[in-house]
Enzyme design. Structure first.
Site, PDB file in Angstrom:
ATOM      1  N   ASP A  15       0.814  -1.225   0.032  1.00 53.69           N
ATOM      2  CA  ASP A  15      -0.091  -0.006   0.083  1.00 53.69           C
ATOM      3  C   ASP A  15       0.939   1.044   0.132  1.00 53.69           C
ATOM      4  O   ASP A  15       0.633   2.187  -0.787  1.00 53.69           O
ATOM      5  CB  ASP A  15      -0.798  -0.022   1.158  1.00 53.69           C
ATOM      6  N   GLU A 270       2.276  -6.556  -5.153  1.00 54.49           N
ATOM      7  CA  GLU A 270       1.800  -5.763  -6.354  1.00 54.49           C
ATOM      8  C   GLU A 270       3.199  -4.909  -6.726  1.00 54.49           C
ATOM      9  O   GLU A 270       3.573  -4.999  -8.056  1.00 54.49           O
ATOM     10  CB  GLU A 270       0.692  -4.879  -6.090  1.00 54.49           C
TER      11      GLU A 270
HETATM   12  O1  TRH Z   1       4.970  -5.879   0.651  1.00 55.74           O
HETATM   13  P1  TRH Z   1       4.136  -6.862  -0.178  1.00 55.74           P
HETATM   14  O2  TRH Z   1       3.667  -8.218   0.010  1.00 55.74           O
HETATM   15  O3  TRH Z   1       2.616  -5.968  -0.404  1.00 55.74           O
HETATM   16  C1  TRH Z   1       1.483  -6.356  -0.467  1.00 55.74           C
HETATM   17  C2  TRH Z   1       0.748  -6.326  -1.598  1.00 55.74           C
HETATM   18  O4  TRH Z   1       0.699  -4.991  -2.253  1.00 55.74           O
HETATM   19  C3  TRH Z   1      -0.782  -6.662  -1.762  1.00 55.74           C
HETATM   20  O5  TRH Z   1      -1.328  -6.512  -2.980  1.00 55.74           O
HETATM   21  C4  TRH Z   1      -1.488  -5.821  -0.684  1.00 55.74           C
HETATM   22  O6  TRH Z   1      -2.737  -6.228  -0.735  1.00 55.74           O
HETATM   23  C5  TRH Z   1      -0.826  -6.115   0.481  1.00 55.74           C
HETATM   24  O7  TRH Z   1       0.375  -5.596   0.796  1.00 55.74           O
HETATM   25  C6  TRH Z   1      -1.528  -5.363   1.624  1.00 55.74           C
HETATM   26  O8  TRH Z   1       4.577  -6.666  -1.780  1.00 55.74           O
HETATM   27  P2  TRH Z   1       4.858  -5.139  -2.638  1.00 55.74           P
HETATM   28  O9  TRH Z   1       3.588  -4.973  -3.269  1.00 55.74           O
HETATM   29  O10 TRH Z   1       5.751  -5.739  -3.610  1.00 55.74           O
HETATM   30  O11 TRH Z   1       5.512  -4.253  -1.959  1.00 55.74           O
HETATM   31  C7  TRH Z   1       6.589  -4.168  -1.534  1.00 55.74           C
HETATM   32  C8  TRH Z   1       7.296  -2.789  -1.430  1.00 55.74           C
HETATM   33  O12 TRH Z   1       8.647  -2.825  -0.643  1.00 55.74           O
HETATM   34  C9  TRH Z   1       7.794  -2.593  -2.784  1.00 55.74           C
HETATM   35  O13 TRH Z   1       7.305  -0.995  -3.005  1.00 55.74           O
HETATM   36  C10 TRH Z   1       9.239  -2.418  -3.068  1.00 55.74           C
HETATM   37  C11 TRH Z   1       9.564  -2.221  -1.498  1.00 55.74           C
HETATM   38  N1  TRH Z   1      10.944  -2.611  -1.235  1.00 55.74           N
HETATM   39  C12 TRH Z   1      11.876  -1.804  -0.834  1.00 55.74           C
HETATM   40  O14 TRH Z   1      11.819  -0.866  -0.897  1.00 55.74           O
HETATM   41  N2  TRH Z   1      13.051  -2.540  -0.072  1.00 55.74           N
HETATM   42  C13 TRH Z   1      13.494  -3.823  -0.057  1.00 55.74           C
HETATM   43  O15 TRH Z   1      14.440  -4.155  -0.011  1.00 55.74           O
HETATM   44  C14 TRH Z   1      12.424  -4.726  -0.720  1.00 55.74           C
HETATM   45  C15 TRH Z   1      12.599  -6.261  -0.673  1.00 55.74           C
HETATM   46  C16 TRH Z   1      11.031  -4.161  -1.142  1.00 55.74           C
END
Ligand code: TRH
Length: 378
Positions: A15, A270
């Site tokens: 989010d 996402e």
């Molecule tokens: O963290 P998530 O599993 O988020 C999920 C999904 O968005 C899902 O659809 C939603 O319903 C739920 O949350 C509540 O995975 P996502 O979407 O990939 O988000 C991870 C974020 O973290 C992304 O913006 C990349 C960031 N990130 C970093 O900034 N640094 C890092 O080292 C890593 C591994 C990720």
């Protein structure tokens, strides 16, 4: 153009990941003034380490980031208001939106899906009891949707890193990563996965070497179980043909670059999923689990789209591996199959990235939606 984006952190980082990225792009590329309201700043500070999670208000990269307080204090409503992922806006703020000389444009930014029904629902209004209309804005992969988040210079910046081995090595070295020249570099960002040990076993037993980068997070427990010890950022372990390296959770832009550097990316949720698509490298998507297995329809819908243009053998291998990854069963055998088709998958991943990059990006589409709404209302 003033924008307010409201983000309620449900769990994980998706989010805040999506809203922070969108807010930055609206400021940097569309000249908007953006306030980002976040109810859990600690999640924000993980992806934006220079942020201070204790501040009620702060500026980060031109975005005014505000703590969304439990007890809402009245503020002037913006021209455009985004409630991300159907979070509920403060009632007093909704009143302020309606009371403006020209009411605010109210948008609900939805979760990403490749399902067919998305095109039919994108942009639909819903009349609210106070006379305001709320519009549903759907990101997506086709021209009839709101598109995908993609900064204007994203692919050029990616190419800079991917096409210049020295730049790539220097970036990886800044994270303490020095892969062997012919080792397959893989990033792993996933939820807990029962099939993970099997996959690690397949990598360790392979005839070619792999270097696996694991940012600290939910999947770490499975890695530790397989290795039989606890791990922290900086740890490196070797088993057969596999080197496992634990990385700290890094800033969002740093994570993007990490994806560009890898030969294969395991991503989830996402935002990281979309970023891996832009990396133009083969990937696997650990989709966020939903009630009644609704996520599996989403997974199949995306696979159907992504597989277009692949040979029948690669289509089968890809969907078998993705389904195995998401069910935790049969991961090793399907990985070995997939590896045989690596060259085709590499070319395909870049083709898809370029294809999607030819469509309007989400931030541009949002601004265009606002302009159309203004001219319709005039
Ligand atoms: O963290 P998530 O599993 O988020 C999920 C999904 O968005 C899902 O659809 C939603 O319903 C739920 O949350 C509540 O995975 P996502 O979407 O990939 O988000 C991870 C974020 O973290 C992304 O913006 C990349 C960031 N990130 C970093 O900034 N640094 C890092 O080292 C890593 C591994 C990720």
């Amino acid at each position: 153009m003033k924008w307010d984006i409201f983000c309620s952190v449900v769990d994980n980082f998706g989010d805040i990941g999506v809203t922070w990225r969108l807010a930055r792009q609206l400021v940097a590329e569309q000249g908007c003034a953006v306030r980002l309201w976040v109810d859990e700043l600690s999640a924000f500070a993980r992806i934006c380490p220079q942020a201070d999670a204790t501040l009620e208000q702060q500026w980060q990269e031109g975005v005014e980031v505000c703590q969304w307080p439990t007890a809402w204090q009245p503020v002037a409503a913006a021209d455009v208001v985004i409630e991300a992922f159907a979070c509920s806006l403060p009632p007093a703020y909704i009143t302020a939106m309606a009371e403006r000389a020209r009411a605010s444009l109210w948008l609900n930014l939805e979760y990403l899906s490749a399902e067919d029904w998305v095109e039919g629902c994108h942009g639909l209004p819903s009349m609210q009891s106070n006379g305001l209309q709320k519009f549903f804005f759907f990101p997506g992969f086709t021209a009839g949707t709101g598109g995908l988040l993609r900064e204007g210079k994203l692919l050029a910046a990616r190419d800079e890193l991917q096409q210049h081995p020295r730049a790539r090595s220097a970036f990886l070295a800044s994270l303490g990563v020095t892969p062997e020249p012919n080792s397959q570099l893989i990033s792993l960002f996933a939820y807990e996965n029962l099939g993970l040990g099997e996959w690690l076993g397949a990598l360790a037993d392979a005839s070619t070497t792999s270097h696996l980068l694991v940012p600290e997070g939910r999947v770490l427990g499975d890695v530790e179980r397989w290795l039989g010890e606890s791990l922290t950022a900086g740890d490196v372990r070797e088993r057969g043909a596999l080197r496992v390296q634990i990385l700290p959770f890094v800033a969002q832009q740093t994570y993007d670059r990490l994806l560009w550097c890898c030969d294969f990316n395991a991503v989830r949720g996402e935002d990281s999923f979309v970023r891996a698509l832009w990396a133009g490298r083969p990937l696997v998507w650990h989709i966020y689990k939903q009630d009644e297995d609704a996520h599996l329809d989403k997974l199949q819908a995306f696979l159907a789209l992504y597989q277009q243009g692949l040979s029948p053998a690669a289509q089968t291998a890809l969907s078998q591996f993705w389904l195995a990854w998401n069910s935790g069963e049969g991961v090793a055998a399907s990985w070995v199959n997939l590896q045989r088709l690596r060259a085709e998958l590499v070319a395909h991943a870049e083709k898809k990235a370029l294809q999607w990059a030819s469509q309007a990006d989400l931030a541009t589409a949002l601004v265009q939606f606002y302009r159309n709404w203004l001219s319709y209302a005039a």
